[in-house]
Design an enzyme around this catalytic site. Sequence first.
Site, PDB file in Angstrom:
ATOM      1  N   SER A   1      93.886  71.716  27.165  1.00  0.00           N
ATOM      2  CA  SER A   1      92.476  71.758  27.537  1.00  0.00           C
ATOM      3  C   SER A   1      92.345  72.051  29.036  1.00  0.00           C
ATOM      4  O   SER A   1      92.806  73.102  29.489  1.00  0.00           O
ATOM      5  CB  SER A   1      91.806  70.440  27.131  1.00  0.00           C
ATOM      6  OG  SER A   1      90.411  70.559  27.109  1.00  0.00           O
TER       7      SER A   1
ATOM      8  N   ASP B   1      80.525  60.509  40.299  1.00  0.00           N
ATOM      9  CA  ASP B   1      79.782  61.485  41.099  1.00  0.00           C
ATOM     10  C   ASP B   1      80.585  62.778  41.250  1.00  0.00           C
ATOM     11  O   ASP B   1      80.040  63.885  41.119  1.00  0.00           O
ATOM     12  CB  ASP B   1      79.452  60.912  42.480  1.00  0.00           C
ATOM     13  CG  ASP B   1      78.408  59.805  42.425  1.00  0.00           C
ATOM     14  OD1 ASP B   1      77.573  59.830  41.495  1.00  0.00           O
ATOM     15  OD2 ASP B   1      78.442  58.918  43.287  1.00  0.00           O
TER      16      ASP B   1
ATOM     17  N   HIS C   1      90.838  69.438  18.362  1.00  0.00           N
ATOM     18  CA  HIS C   1      91.176  69.715  19.761  1.00  0.00           C
ATOM     19  C   HIS C   1      92.318  68.839  20.255  1.00  0.00           C
ATOM     20  O   HIS C   1      93.138  69.279  21.054  1.00  0.00           O
ATOM     21  CB  HIS C   1      89.924  69.506  20.615  1.00  0.00           C
ATOM     22  CG  HIS C   1      90.087  69.904  22.047  1.00  0.00           C
ATOM     23  ND1 HIS C   1      90.505  71.157  22.427  1.00  0.00           N
ATOM     24  CD2 HIS C   1      89.895  69.202  23.202  1.00  0.00           C
ATOM     25  CE1 HIS C   1      90.552  71.232  23.755  1.00  0.00           C
ATOM     26  NE2 HIS C   1      90.200  70.052  24.237  1.00  0.00           N
TER      27      HIS C   1
END
Length: 258
Positions: A89, A179, A236
Site C-alpha cells: 500500500s 494534524d 487489500h
Amino acid sequence: MTTLELAYESYGEPGDTPLLLIHGFMASSRNWRTVAKQLARRYHVYVLDMRNHGASPHATLLDYPSMAADLAAFIDNLGLDRVHLLGHSMGGKVAMWLALNQPQRIDRLIVADIAPVGYRHSFDALIDALRAVPVESIVNRKQAEEALADGIPDQAYRQFLLQNLLLKDGRYQWRIDLDIIRDNAHHIAGFPDAAGRAYSRPALFIGGGKSRYLDRAAIGRLFPLASVSEIPDTGHWLYVEAPHAFCGLVDDWLAGPD
C-alpha cells in the site's frame, strides 16, 4: 532534503541477503512480524517504521519523495549495497518511487496491492473518528474501541487502528500526529508525477483477488518488465489474510532468475 533516522526491527542472519519490508498508511513494523519471521529463514529482514508511524520520528512533511529519501538514507546508514524491497500500500508507493529514481539501490522489487497512481480516497472520516476518541479520559483500550465503533464499524479495522494508541506515564495518547496525517493525506492517496521515468528491471506486483487497487495499465507504463500475481479470496490486507500464500509467492520470485 532532510531525512529522518527510521526505527526498525530485524530478523534472520546478518550475512543473508537484505530484504526490507515497508508498511502501509497508519500501520507499522509490527504488522509485518508474522511475514518477517517466515521470510527470515532465507533473508536478513529489516522491517521499518516510516516517518510519522510506529517508533520513528515525526515531521510535518509526509510524501513519497521524503519517505523514499528516508529509505535511501537507511540503506546508506546500514552500509547496505543493493537490497530486496517489499512494500504494501503506502509502503509499495514508497518502494516504487525509490525504484523509479534510484534503481541502483534495488536488487528485487515487490509491491503488494497498490499501483503507481492516485486514488480517489478521503481519509477525513477516519481522522475525525480518531480525533473523537477521548484519549485524555479513557482508562483502557476497550473504551477506546467503543468510542471508535460508530465511526469505524469494522472491528478488525478498529483493532488495527488502535495499534496507534500508546499508554505512556499512565495516560493514553496517539502515537501518530493526527494534524500531520490530516495535512498530508492527499499525498498518501496520490502519487508523484513520474513522467519520463521507468524501472527497467523485473518487478513483482501481488494483488488481493477481491481488491481493486492494482492498475495493470499504470503498472505496465512505469514498470514494463513487471509480473502481476493475485492471491484468491483476499482483500487489500492480503499478507495478513493469507501469510503463507503471500510468503510463498515472495520466496519463489526472489529465488528465481533476474
